[in-house]
Scaffold this active site. Sequence first.
Site, PDB file in Angstrom:
ATOM      1  N   CYS A   1       0.863  -1.180   0.000  1.00  0.00           N
ATOM      2  CA  CYS A   1       0.000   0.000   0.000  1.00  0.00           C
ATOM      3  C   CYS A   1       0.899   1.228   0.000  1.00  0.00           C
ATOM      4  CB  CYS A   1      -0.925   0.006   1.211  1.00  0.00           C
ATOM      5  SG  CYS A   1      -1.996   1.457   1.310  1.00  0.00           S
TER       6      CYS A   1
ATOM      7  N   CYS B   1      -3.120   7.333  -4.958  1.00  0.00           N
ATOM      8  CA  CYS B   1      -2.907   5.891  -4.806  1.00  0.00           C
ATOM      9  C   CYS B   1      -1.489   5.514  -5.228  1.00  0.00           C
ATOM     10  CB  CYS B   1      -3.935   5.091  -5.579  1.00  0.00           C
ATOM     11  SG  CYS B   1      -3.835   3.305  -5.265  1.00  0.00           S
TER      12      CYS B   1
END
Length: 336
Positions: free
Chosen positions: A89, A256
């Site tokens: 992530c 992101c």
Amino acid sequence: MRHTFFCIDGHTAGNPVRLVAGGAPLLRGGSMSERRQDFLERFDWIRTGLCFEPRGHAMMSGGFLYPPTQEDTDIGILFIETSGCLPMCGHGTIGMITFGLEHGLITPREPGRLRVEVPAGVIDIAYSVEGERVTGVRITNVPAYVAARGIAIEVEGIGPLTVDLAYGGNYYAIVEPQGAYKGLDAMGAEWLVEMGRRVRTAMQAAIEPVHPLDPTIRGVSHVLWADAPRGGGADGAADGRNAVFYGEGAIDRSPCGTGTSARLAHLADRGVLKPGDRFVHESYIGSRFIGRVETATEVDGIPAIVPSVEGSAIATGFNTIWIDRADPFWKGFAVR
């Protein structure tokens, strides 16, 4: 039994990060990938309890710091969010490294640099500091590559789509403007969430990607709605814009990190980007990451790139959270 978790809450480029600084479970495994599997088997209730309502929300993500399993690394990270216990992530890494350094939870062997073990592999970190604040974190990520091109799917409410699939730490269905998808502002967040769920379901029926070096990393988990940038700003124009759908009802407020990595690989595969090129990626709310194609490489014979992603995070406060099994919603819940 009541379980207590001490957390540092904050955000990276607008998307939440919850660093669980106290209460992490002891995990079995000789790598962070194996520890991820142990967490999923025995402790996934911690993820759902901390990320879903009533202690979290659809966008919640974060993770834990662990001693690494490899001698040449400084720290290990395990990620949790509403979409699962992820292999990697990017925005979460930027946030947790920032909060961990600022609160003395991470001691680098070399100031300004870290090697971090995550379930997807080993990543390199460079960070900048002003006073007691970490002002920027640059991730040199695991290799990213295009897993499939030109997948034809039929989606109710949109019609036919042609979608590419790229890996940047997670697998992303990349949807560029076509047919009924006219771009981010033309559709709106609610449409992107509902159609993102349908696109993901259709892609999961069409293909199950499996990472060639780690078969536990598999499946389409995210949908990246790609678009042209809105425009300029004090630091110049962005090069691309996106909204990433994940979980059951979330649009990433940041650009992101793993999605940016996947998009860099996608554009490099087309010849749009080459090693050394910079790509400023804009989020749905206008926040930005700076991506770069560092080098060309391969993954088990598949052409790939080494991407980097740079951004910054802000801590917003401390949060002590109880998960009490007397609570009927101790595991959390999601409404869709």
